[in-house]
Design an enzyme around this catalytic site. Structure first.
Site, short mmCIF file in Angstrom:
data_model
loop_
_atom_site.label_atom_id
_atom_site.label_comp_id
_atom_site.label_asym_id
_atom_site.label_seq_id
_atom_site.Cartn_x
_atom_site.Cartn_y
_atom_site.Cartn_z
CE LYS A 155 13.19 -29.90 -1.42
NZ LYS A 155 12.08 -30.26 -0.26
CE1 TYR A 191 11.75 -24.20 2.91
CE2 TYR A 191 11.64 -22.15 4.07
CZ TYR A 191 12.12 -23.35 4.16
OH TYR A 191 12.62 -23.87 5.37
CG ASP A 234 16.71 -23.08 -3.84
OD1 ASP A 234 16.01 -22.62 -2.74
OD2 ASP A 234 17.01 -24.12 -4.08
P1 KE4 Z 1 15.89 -28.39 3.16
O1 KE4 Z 1 16.96 -27.13 4.28
O2 KE4 Z 1 14.52 -28.57 4.01
O3 KE4 Z 1 16.82 -29.61 2.83
O4 KE4 Z 1 15.92 -27.46 1.95
C1 KE4 Z 1 15.27 -26.14 1.83
C2 KE4 Z 1 14.69 -25.77 0.60
C3 KE4 Z 1 15.41 -25.05 -0.26
N1 KE4 Z 1 15.16 -24.71 -1.55
C4 KE4 Z 1 13.85 -25.02 -1.88
C5 KE4 Z 1 13.39 -24.61 -3.20
C6 KE4 Z 1 13.03 -25.88 -1.04
O5 KE4 Z 1 11.85 -26.32 -1.58
C7 KE4 Z 1 13.57 -26.13 0.05
C8 KE4 Z 1 12.86 -27.18 1.15
N2 KE4 Z 1 11.33 -27.59 0.76
C9 KE4 Z 1 10.54 -27.74 1.81
C10 KE4 Z 1 9.19 -28.18 1.10
N3 KE4 Z 1 8.67 -27.43 0.04
C11 KE4 Z 1 10.76 -28.96 2.74
C12 KE4 Z 1 9.62 -29.47 3.61
C13 KE4 Z 1 9.98 -29.00 4.93
O6 KE4 Z 1 10.28 -27.62 5.21
O7 KE4 Z 1 9.69 -29.66 5.91
#
Ligand code: KE4
Length: 429
Positions: A267, A144, A239
């Site tokens: 994060k 993801y 990523d």
């Molecule tokens: P954000 O747009 O949520 O800050 O980041 C997206 C993203 C991009 N790349 C990786 C590897 C990620 O894990 C994420 C976001 N992770 C999720 C949970 N695994 C965020 C939690 C959510 O969507 O509420």
């Protein structure tokens, strides 16, 4: 466990927000019941609006490597807030954080701050397409990368695995430009690049998968990605939104000795405030406006509060022994949890890299999305709720990562291991 206050808030939330949440996974759909509404948190603990206290291994999905409300981070945010919350102008704070990222991450000479991981990835894809003049993107099933249109794409049918939209609203002509491969499948990568490598702008990968649960790269997998993309003139995008500063100060690329062309982060570098970032060599990043012609912008990018918090986090992470401490705590927890499943005869597989880990209720070896999908999600649902009753809060989905902080005490880790025995028995009954 008392839940009347959370239960009162949820219908109110659903009146004014889609599903009552601002991000789908928080809705607890995968584990039944209703989401907890959190009132406060400190260290390794979160407390909900009914006064229930939990040892937290979600860590806001990764950012809180020093736990909640760390005094130095809070003090930095308060101090900066008194000087102003946002200027929409340059500050020394953002230079300091950028310098820390550049010094820590091997492949980054120049970095652009944005406001989320999604924004970092979207920008990185546009940059790769802008540099190469090519359209196609390669990603891996189960990885993801945020909710950008090009990434909400699943493998189509047929050999070439043309992407198809994962949800309504994604333009098919764009989705078709995204190709999905099985994670850890070196031959599939080599076949695709042999067939159409010269049309690929970039391959994007979570160097350690964290969004189908944690799946480490097989030996040689990341090396093959570097080799095939270099041969094809495509960019390799790591990523590291989860793994960046999580598995080492230099991220997964430092741990595995691979140099990507672009790295996406988020994060941890925000210390719990909204930050994303993407970076690479000066040659690559000078394509980004205002130097180059690939446009990207953001009102709150480099926001002083977030920069102040991020600076403290990276200073704390640079102190000697932090990653050894995270490793020791994480190993202690996972060995304890694994011992429980063995002694109770519960089929389970554990994965871990540093302080990110997962527990899958399956007997299958864990190597890609197909293998983790054999997990017993109904058992996980009962286990999750059993842990909650014991005051332990893990991600409300089998397909997410668990995170250890430098703050969790040995006593809390022992408490978690004991709680998991009860939760496993409750799940098994
Ligand atoms: P954000 O747009 O949520 O800050 O980041 C997206 C993203 C991009 N790349 C990786 C590897 C990620 O894990 C994420 C976001 N992770 C999720 C949970 N695994 C965020 C939690 C959510 O969507 O509420």
């Amino acid at each position: 466990m008392k839940k009347e206050n959370s239960s009162k808030l949820f219908p109110r939330a659903k009146e004014v927000m889609p599903g009552g949440v601002n991000s789908p996974v928080r809705a607890f759909n995968a584990v039944g019941g209703e989401p907890l509404f959190i009132k406060s948190a400190r260290g390794s603990k979160i407390i909900d609006v009914d006064g229930n206290e939990f040892i937290d291994y979600v860590a806001s999905w990764g950012p809180l490597i020093f736990g909640h409300a760390h005094p130095s981070i809070v003090e930095a945010i308060i101090r900066q807030a008194e000087l102003g919350t946002s200027y929409g102008a340059s500050t020394e704070l953002e230079i300091e954080l950028a310098e820390k990222v550049v010094n820590a991450v091997p492949s980054i000479d120049v970095v652009r701050m944005v406001n989320s991981g999604t924004e970092a990835v979207m920008s990185a894809l546009r940059l790769a397409r802008g540099i190469t003049g090519r359209d196609k993107i390669v990603k891996f099933e189960g990885c993801y990368h945020g909710h950008g249109d090009s990434l909400l794409v699943k493998a189509g049918s047929g050999l070439v695995s043309l992407g198809i939209p994962e949800c309504p609203g994604i333009v098919s002509s764009l989705a078709e430009k995204t190709l999905n491969l099985p994670f850890n499948d070196i031959e599939a990568v080599r076949d695709l690049f042999q067939r159409e490598g010269n049309e690929v702008a970039a391959l994007i990968v979570e160097p350690i998968a964290g969004n189908m649960g944690v799946i480490p790269p097989k030996p040689g997998f990341l090396e093959a990605l570097r080799e095939e993309t270099k041969k094809a003139g495509a960019l390799l995008i790591f990523d590291e939104v989860i793994t960046g500063f999580r598995v080492s100060l230099g991220g997964a690329q430092k741990l595995f000795g691979i140099t990507p062309d672009i790295t996406c982060m988020g994060k941890i570098i925000g210390g719990g405030l909204p930050v994303g970032a993407y970076g690479g060599s000066k040659e690559v990043m000078d394509h980004i406006s205002p130097v180059g012609s690939v446009y990207q912008a953001g009102t709150l990018s480099g926001n002083p509060l977030a920069m102040a918090a991020g600076n403290v986090v990276l200073d704390l992470l640079s102190e000697p022994g932090v990653y050894d401490l995270l490793e020791d705590k994480s190993r202690k927890l996972c060995e304890g949890l694994e011992k429980n499943t063995r002694e109770l005869g519960v089929p389970a597989k554990f994965t871990r890299v540093g302080s990110m880990f997962s527990m899958f209720f399956t007997d299958e070896p864990i190597e890609n999305f197909q293998s983790v999908k054999t997990s017993d999600t109904e058992f996980f649902k009962r286990y999750f709720n059993g842990l909650l009753e014991e005051g332990i809060y893990i991600a409300p989905s089998q397909f997410e990562a668990g995170f250890m902080s430098a703050i969790h005490s040995d006593k809390e880790i022992d408490q978690t291991i004991d709680a998991s025995i009860k939760a496993l028995k409750a799940a098994d009954s």
